[in-house]
Scaffold this motif. Sequence first.
Motif, PDB file in Angstrom:
ATOM      1  N   SER A 246       0.851  -1.192   0.000  1.00 41.13           N
ATOM      2  CA  SER A 246       0.000   0.000   0.000  1.00 41.13           C
ATOM      3  C   SER A 246       0.886   1.240   0.000  1.00 41.13           C
ATOM      4  O   SER A 246       1.941   1.230   0.642  1.00 41.13           O
ATOM      5  N   PRO A 247       0.493   2.319  -0.697  1.00 37.48           N
ATOM      6  CA  PRO A 247      -0.732   2.491  -1.480  1.00 37.48           C
ATOM      7  C   PRO A 247      -0.631   1.760  -2.820  1.00 37.48           C
ATOM      8  O   PRO A 247       0.455   1.694  -3.386  1.00 37.48           O
TER       9      PRO A 247
ATOM     10  N   GLN B  56      -9.619   3.098   2.236  1.00 36.25           N
ATOM     11  CA  GLN B  56      -8.489   3.444   3.107  1.00 36.25           C
ATOM     12  C   GLN B  56      -8.850   3.213   4.567  1.00 36.25           C
ATOM     13  O   GLN B  56     -10.022   3.141   4.931  1.00 36.25           O
TER      14      GLN B  56
ATOM     15  N   GLU C 191      -4.162   2.151   1.700  1.00 37.39           N
ATOM     16  CA  GLU C 191      -4.897   2.923   0.684  1.00 37.39           C
ATOM     17  C   GLU C 191      -4.949   2.080  -0.572  1.00 37.39           C
ATOM     18  O   GLU C 191      -3.912   1.806  -1.176  1.00 37.39           O
TER      19      GLU C 191
END
Length: 282
Positions: free
Chosen positions: A118-119, A136, A188
């Motif tokens: 992530s992201p 998120q 995210e």
Amino acid sequence: MSTETEASAAASGNAATDRFRSSGKTSAIAADVERVNLLASKLIKAANDIVLEERVSYDEFNALKAWLIKVGEDGEWPLFLDVWLEHSVEDVATDHREGNKGSIEGPYYVPEAPQQNSPASIEMREDEPGTPLLFQGQVKSVAGAPLSNAKIELWHADELGFYSQFAPGIPEWNLRGTFIADAEGNFEIRTMQPAPYQIPTEGACGQLIEAAGWHAWRPAHLHLKVSAPGHELLTAQLYFPGDVHNDDDIATAVKPELMLDIQPAGSGKGVQATYDFRLDPQ
Ligand code: MBD
Ligand code: FE
């Protein structure tokens, strides 16, 4: 109903049956004679009680026999059991938890989806239809400590309600992925918002739904498995506030604690959905 949707319903049942067979889940079954005796006796007694109380006829008995045969022929035992029974099994399995409430896995999980840090963006087609969704949040312990090395497996239907590997013509890992959160458990993930979902209506389960005058809808949902070292694996689904089927899910898998917080995306495109997980210690 088109030939295409009929083909995909039959294919999805058989794919779910094959997936279950190869999942390794049946290897944990221990042949405990007393337990089998207890559970099988209670199940048979419950069925006999219904026959006697409701004065079930031979026509009804034969309709049941024909229908049960069709459930197997259509490969819909996983669908039937996950829609109408798994929610109670899940309640029993997780009622000791202080952290996050979970929900059923359902028939369409596939392990070992491609992993990213992530992201990240989940795998999707170049022209994937739908509203962009930024999912998120943070993975924490019951005590509120951020959990580093948390892992999030995410899978969901596309905007037409189809799951990759269970409907034809969709790339293998479409809208499926494994994501590693950062050192503070933050994640995210960019994906596409799934639509409300109708379970396949052309097979035996659909036949039952129609014959009983029910509907086949589940609210739109994200499926997840969230884990971190030393903590219990959480299998959950997350839902969108205001979905008309949140109150009458055919699979009885909605819980008020599993609602996403939806806001317009900061980028101005699509929406952002926030959820913090709290995992129980192992
Ligand atoms: C699904 O997508 C699902 O999540 C469940 C529980 C049953 C059927 C289809
Ligand atoms: Fe689902």
